[in-house]
Design a protein around this motif. Structure first.
Motif, short mmCIF file in Angstrom:
data_model
loop_
_atom_site.label_atom_id
_atom_site.label_comp_id
_atom_site.label_asym_id
_atom_site.label_seq_id
_atom_site.Cartn_x
_atom_site.Cartn_y
_atom_site.Cartn_z
N LYS A 159 61.70 46.90 29.18
CA LYS A 159 61.53 47.63 30.44
C LYS A 159 62.83 48.34 30.85
CE LYS A 159 58.01 44.43 32.17
NZ LYS A 159 57.63 43.49 33.26
N TYR A 160 63.96 47.62 30.75
CA TYR A 160 65.23 48.25 31.08
C TYR A 160 65.56 49.37 30.10
CZ TYR A 160 66.31 44.49 34.39
OH TYR A 160 66.31 43.61 35.47
N ALA A 161 65.25 49.14 28.82
CA ALA A 161 65.55 50.16 27.80
C ALA A 161 64.69 51.41 28.01
CB ALA A 161 65.31 49.58 26.41
N THR A 162 63.43 51.21 28.37
CA THR A 162 62.55 52.36 28.62
C THR A 162 63.01 53.15 29.84
OG1 THR A 162 60.66 51.17 27.66
CG2 THR A 162 60.18 53.06 29.08
N ALA A 163 63.37 52.43 30.90
CA ALA A 163 63.89 53.11 32.10
C ALA A 163 65.18 53.86 31.78
CB ALA A 163 64.11 52.09 33.21
N HIS A 164 66.04 53.23 30.96
CA HIS A 164 67.28 53.88 30.53
C HIS A 164 66.98 55.16 29.75
CE1 HIS A 164 71.42 54.12 29.02
NE2 HIS A 164 70.91 54.29 27.81
N GLN A 165 65.97 55.12 28.91
CA GLN A 165 65.59 56.28 28.12
C GLN A 165 65.07 57.42 29.01
OE1 GLN A 165 61.96 55.84 25.95
NE2 GLN A 165 62.65 57.15 24.26
N VAL A 166 64.19 57.08 29.95
CA VAL A 166 63.60 58.10 30.83
C VAL A 166 64.68 58.77 31.68
CG1 VAL A 166 62.05 58.46 32.78
CG2 VAL A 166 61.34 57.00 30.87
N VAL A 167 65.56 57.95 32.27
CA VAL A 167 66.63 58.51 33.09
C VAL A 167 67.58 59.35 32.24
CG1 VAL A 167 68.58 57.94 34.58
CG2 VAL A 167 66.46 56.65 34.77
N GLY A 168 67.76 58.96 31.00
CA GLY A 168 68.63 59.72 30.11
C GLY A 168 68.10 61.13 29.88
N TYR A 169 66.81 61.25 29.62
CA TYR A 169 66.22 62.58 29.43
C TYR A 169 66.27 63.39 30.72
CZ TYR A 169 64.50 61.74 24.69
OH TYR A 169 64.41 61.51 23.34
N ALA A 170 66.03 62.74 31.86
CA ALA A 170 66.09 63.44 33.14
C ALA A 170 67.51 63.95 33.42
CB ALA A 170 65.63 62.52 34.26
N THR A 171 68.50 63.13 33.08
CA THR A 171 69.89 63.54 33.28
C THR A 171 70.25 64.72 32.39
OG1 THR A 171 70.50 61.26 33.84
CG2 THR A 171 72.28 62.76 33.24
N LEU A 172 69.82 64.65 31.13
CA LEU A 172 70.08 65.77 30.22
C LEU A 172 69.40 67.04 30.73
CD1 LEU A 172 71.24 66.80 27.54
CD2 LEU A 172 69.14 66.03 26.42
N GLY A 173 68.20 66.91 31.28
CA GLY A 173 67.51 68.07 31.84
C GLY A 173 68.26 68.66 33.02
N CYS A 174 68.80 67.83 33.89
CA CYS A 174 69.56 68.33 35.04
C CYS A 174 70.83 69.04 34.60
CB CYS A 174 69.91 67.17 35.98
SG CYS A 174 68.50 66.50 36.89
N VAL A 175 71.50 68.50 33.60
CA VAL A 175 72.71 69.16 33.09
C VAL A 175 72.36 70.52 32.48
CG1 VAL A 175 74.52 69.03 31.33
CG2 VAL A 175 73.99 67.02 32.72
N ALA A 176 71.28 70.56 31.70
CA ALA A 176 70.85 71.83 31.12
C ALA A 176 70.49 72.85 32.19
CB ALA A 176 69.66 71.60 30.19
N ALA A 177 69.80 72.39 33.24
CA ALA A 177 69.44 73.29 34.34
C ALA A 177 70.68 73.79 35.07
CB ALA A 177 68.50 72.58 35.31
N GLY A 178 71.68 72.91 35.25
CA GLY A 178 72.90 73.32 35.89
C GLY A 178 73.66 74.37 35.10
N ILE A 179 73.63 74.28 33.78
CA ILE A 179 74.27 75.28 32.93
C ILE A 179 73.50 76.59 32.98
CG2 ILE A 179 74.87 75.87 30.56
CD1 ILE A 179 75.44 72.90 30.08
N VAL A 180 72.18 76.51 32.93
CA VAL A 180 71.36 77.72 32.92
C VAL A 180 71.52 78.51 34.22
CG1 VAL A 180 68.97 78.56 32.92
CG2 VAL A 180 69.69 76.84 31.26
N THR A 181 71.64 77.82 35.35
CA THR A 181 71.75 78.53 36.63
C THR A 181 73.01 79.40 36.71
OG1 THR A 181 72.83 76.57 37.59
CG2 THR A 181 70.45 76.83 37.94
N LEU A 182 74.07 79.01 36.00
CA LEU A 182 75.29 79.82 36.01
C LEU A 182 75.32 80.84 34.88
CD1 LEU A 182 78.08 77.26 36.95
CD2 LEU A 182 76.87 78.86 38.41
N THR A 183 74.40 80.70 33.93
CA THR A 183 74.38 81.61 32.79
C THR A 183 73.53 82.83 33.06
OG1 THR A 183 74.67 79.73 31.29
CG2 THR A 183 73.92 81.80 30.32
N PHE A 184 72.45 82.65 33.80
CA PHE A 184 71.53 83.76 34.06
C PHE A 184 71.54 84.12 35.55
CE2 PHE A 184 69.93 81.45 30.36
CZ PHE A 184 69.83 82.48 29.44
#
Length: 204
Positions: free
Chosen positions: A179-204
């Motif tokens: 359960k902890y590992a799955t939650a860690h995995q989900v939050v990890g993908y969400a964090t990566l998505g937020c970082v990617a979105a933050g980069i994209v907002t300054l690129t375009f």
């Protein structure tokens, strides 16, 4: 007998001619009295005194430019490290909970990349927060605002990931570990998505 005066000769003409020969012409006078044009209109001191150049403002802007360049470069490196950590974490998750043998061979690599990425993340955030901004700006919904929102969410995600990762490691072999590992995995993908979105907002 006095000789007659010619009709074309005016009285005193000889005197006028004589005086004209000894008087300087206007062109000659101008050539000796005209001032030199070789001078600076505005010296640096004059510019500063007239408010055309603010040394403090210029220094703050140069410092901000340097810090934001580092913020951008290290931010891209951080995004690469976060991607690598996510891939390694997914592979380790497959080995541990999806019939991969659970030998934990990638856990040390995952942990090392996560630590390095976290240090980069903190450095990038500090540079962005401490960069001086001497120009007052009214709040508006622009790309910089959205960048700050996404990176704030990513910061919360990084902290949550660290907590869940520690809990999963300490729950090894227990029923709560997946359960902890799955939650860690989900939050990890969400964090990566937020970082990617933050980069994209300054690129375009």
């Amino acid at each position: 007998m006095t000789p007659p005066v010619s009709a074309t000769q005016e009285p005193g003409s000889q005197g006028s001619a004589g005086s004209a020969g000894t008087t300087d012409s206007p062109a000659t006078q101008g050539s000796t009295s005209e001032p030199s044009l070789d001078f600076d209109l505005l010296t640096p001191e004059a510019e500063a005194s007239k408010g055309l150049l603010d040394p403090d403002l210029q220094k703050d802007l140069e410092t901000r430019r340097t810090m934001l360049k580092l913020h951008q470069g290290l931010g891209l490196a951080m995004a690469g490290g976060l991607t690598a950590a996510t891939v390694l974490g997914q592979l380790q998750f497959n080995e541990s909970f999806r019939g991969g043998g659970d030998d934990r061979t990638l856990l040390a690599w995952h942990r090392g990349v996560v630590i390095g990425t976290s240090v980069l993340f903190a450095t990038v955030g500090t540079l962005g927060l401490l960069a001086p901004d001497p120009v007052e700006r009214a709040f508006q919904w622009d790309t910089v605002t959205f960048h700050k929102i996404f990176m704030s969410l990513a910061t919360a995600g990084m902290i949550t990931q660290a907590i869940l990762g520690i809990l999963a490691t300490h729950s090894y072999g227990e029923i709560t570990e997946p359960k902890y590992a799955t939650a860690h995995q989900v939050v990890g993908y969400a964090t990566l998505g937020c970082v990617a979105a933050g980069i994209v907002t300054l690129t375009f």
